[in-house]
Design a protein around this motif. Sequence first.
Motif, PDB file in Angstrom:
ATOM      1  N   ARG A  43      27.370  16.988-112.226  1.00  0.00           N
ATOM      2  CA  ARG A  43      28.448  16.736-111.840  1.00  0.00           C
ATOM      3  C   ARG A  43      30.543  16.874-112.287  1.00  0.00           C
ATOM      4  N   ARG A  76      28.381  20.117-110.458  1.00  0.00           N
ATOM      5  CA  ARG A  76      29.413  20.150-108.658  1.00  0.00           C
ATOM      6  C   ARG A  76      30.693  19.781-109.349  1.00  0.00           C
ATOM      7  N   GLN A  78      33.901  18.619-107.678  1.00  0.00           N
ATOM      8  CA  GLN A  78      34.373  18.022-106.508  1.00  0.00           C
ATOM      9  C   GLN A  78      35.501  18.471-106.070  1.00  0.00           C
ATOM     10  N   ALA A  80      35.793  21.142-105.163  1.00  0.00           N
ATOM     11  CA  ALA A  80      35.524  22.434-104.708  1.00  0.00           C
ATOM     12  C   ALA A  80      35.083  22.347-102.945  1.00  0.00           C
ATOM     13  N   HIS A  81      34.663  20.868-102.957  1.00  0.00           N
ATOM     14  CA  HIS A  81      34.161  19.967-101.620  1.00  0.00           C
ATOM     15  C   HIS A  81      35.010  18.750-100.849  1.00  0.00           C
ATOM     16  N   HIS A  83      36.509  19.212 -98.707  1.00  0.00           N
ATOM     17  CA  HIS A  83      35.787  19.019 -96.889  1.00  0.00           C
ATOM     18  C   HIS A  83      35.235  18.855 -96.308  1.00  0.00           C
ATOM     19  N   ASP A  84      33.946  18.180 -97.565  1.00  0.00           N
ATOM     20  CA  ASP A  84      32.540  17.192 -97.884  1.00  0.00           C
ATOM     21  C   ASP A  84      33.861  15.667 -97.475  1.00  0.00           C
ATOM     22  N   TYR A  85      35.183  15.444 -98.296  1.00  0.00           N
ATOM     23  CA  TYR A  85      34.821  14.064 -98.093  1.00  0.00           C
ATOM     24  C   TYR A  85      35.869  13.893 -97.188  1.00  0.00           C
ATOM     25  N   SER A 211      33.543   9.631-103.299  1.00  0.00           N
ATOM     26  CA  SER A 211      33.667  10.596-102.707  1.00  0.00           C
ATOM     27  C   SER A 211      32.079  10.858-103.295  1.00  0.00           C
ATOM     28  N   ASP A 215      28.822  12.490-102.524  1.00  0.00           N
ATOM     29  CA  ASP A 215      28.294  13.909-103.408  1.00  0.00           C
ATOM     30  C   ASP A 215      27.043  12.883-103.585  1.00  0.00           C
ATOM     31  N   ILE A 218      24.806  14.065-100.815  1.00  0.00           N
ATOM     32  CA  ILE A 218      24.809  15.482-100.784  1.00  0.00           C
ATOM     33  C   ILE A 218      23.171  16.363-102.101  1.00  0.00           C
ATOM     34  N   GLN A 219      23.142  15.538-102.914  1.00  0.00           N
ATOM     35  CA  GLN A 219      22.551  16.615-103.411  1.00  0.00           C
ATOM     36  C   GLN A 219      21.074  15.152-104.003  1.00  0.00           C
TER      37      GLN A 219
END
Length: 299
Positions: A43, A76, A78, A80-81, A83-85, A211, A215, A218-219
């Motif tokens: 990551r 992964r 971070q 690029a994500h 929106h998840d956070y 985060s 993460d 999600i992972q």
Amino acid sequence: MSCNAAVFRFAPSPNGELHLGHAYSAMVNHDLARSSGGTFLLRHEDIDTARCTPAFERQVEEDLGFLGIEWDEPPRRQSAHMHDYAAALEALAAEDLVYPGFMTRGEIKAYVERYEEDEGKPWPRDPDGAPLYPGLDRHASSQERERRMSEGERFAWRLDVERAIEMVPALTWEEHGASPLGESGTIVARPLEWGDVVLGRMDIPTSYHLSVVVDDAIQNVSDVVRGRDLFYATSIHRLLQALLGLPDPRYHHHELILGDDGRKLSKSAQDTSLRSLREAGMTAEDIRRMVGLPGRPPA
């Protein structure tokens, strides 16, 4: 430590060159994943877009390749994500667990100095030694908050930790390594020691604390293996996991690789960077022996 479908991860920030401490953590995670028949993930924790660069990211991957480390899924990133956070932060806000903290570092410093001078005793500090946030704006009205934000005043989203711990039962985690003081086994989390930590900023909807737990969930990370310098931060991570309904992995905090001066290695210390050591003719086996691991990794 190991179990069926175990998932391990190595999660550096691509903001400088990897050093021997990073190599040790990466190889320990990779060794555990391979010996358990589990999964190893990479990551890139690059939420600090001002310091993290694609060039450093490429070098991270080159250094890991040099060490014989292979990851089982695409890395992964971070950045690029976000929106998840943002979604996690919004979920906490919906429970009235976060508030905009407007005090700057200078204002915090001045407040603490005045308190210590007036009261004749030290202001409480977190496990890393930073003063706890005074929280003077914790109970500001919604109208005042909205006014200050609309006027462009800079702020950070902070966790109302006292309110948060009222919403969850006593928290623990299973420690398979050891704390800096040698504690292991079932550890009682003490998130109150961190005060109202930053969970996001007006321009970036996350912080390390938020985060990393998002993460890991999600992972499907089952085993968090990292340095003992992050042992105490696990208290905040367990609190966020409980608040967000996320699973709690097993933890293993390993010893740190220290420099000749006894201090934690820094990315600015070029003589211990993996690139410098590689250019000096060292092999992956040499690096493993330098950090106290067997010369050959598990098959």
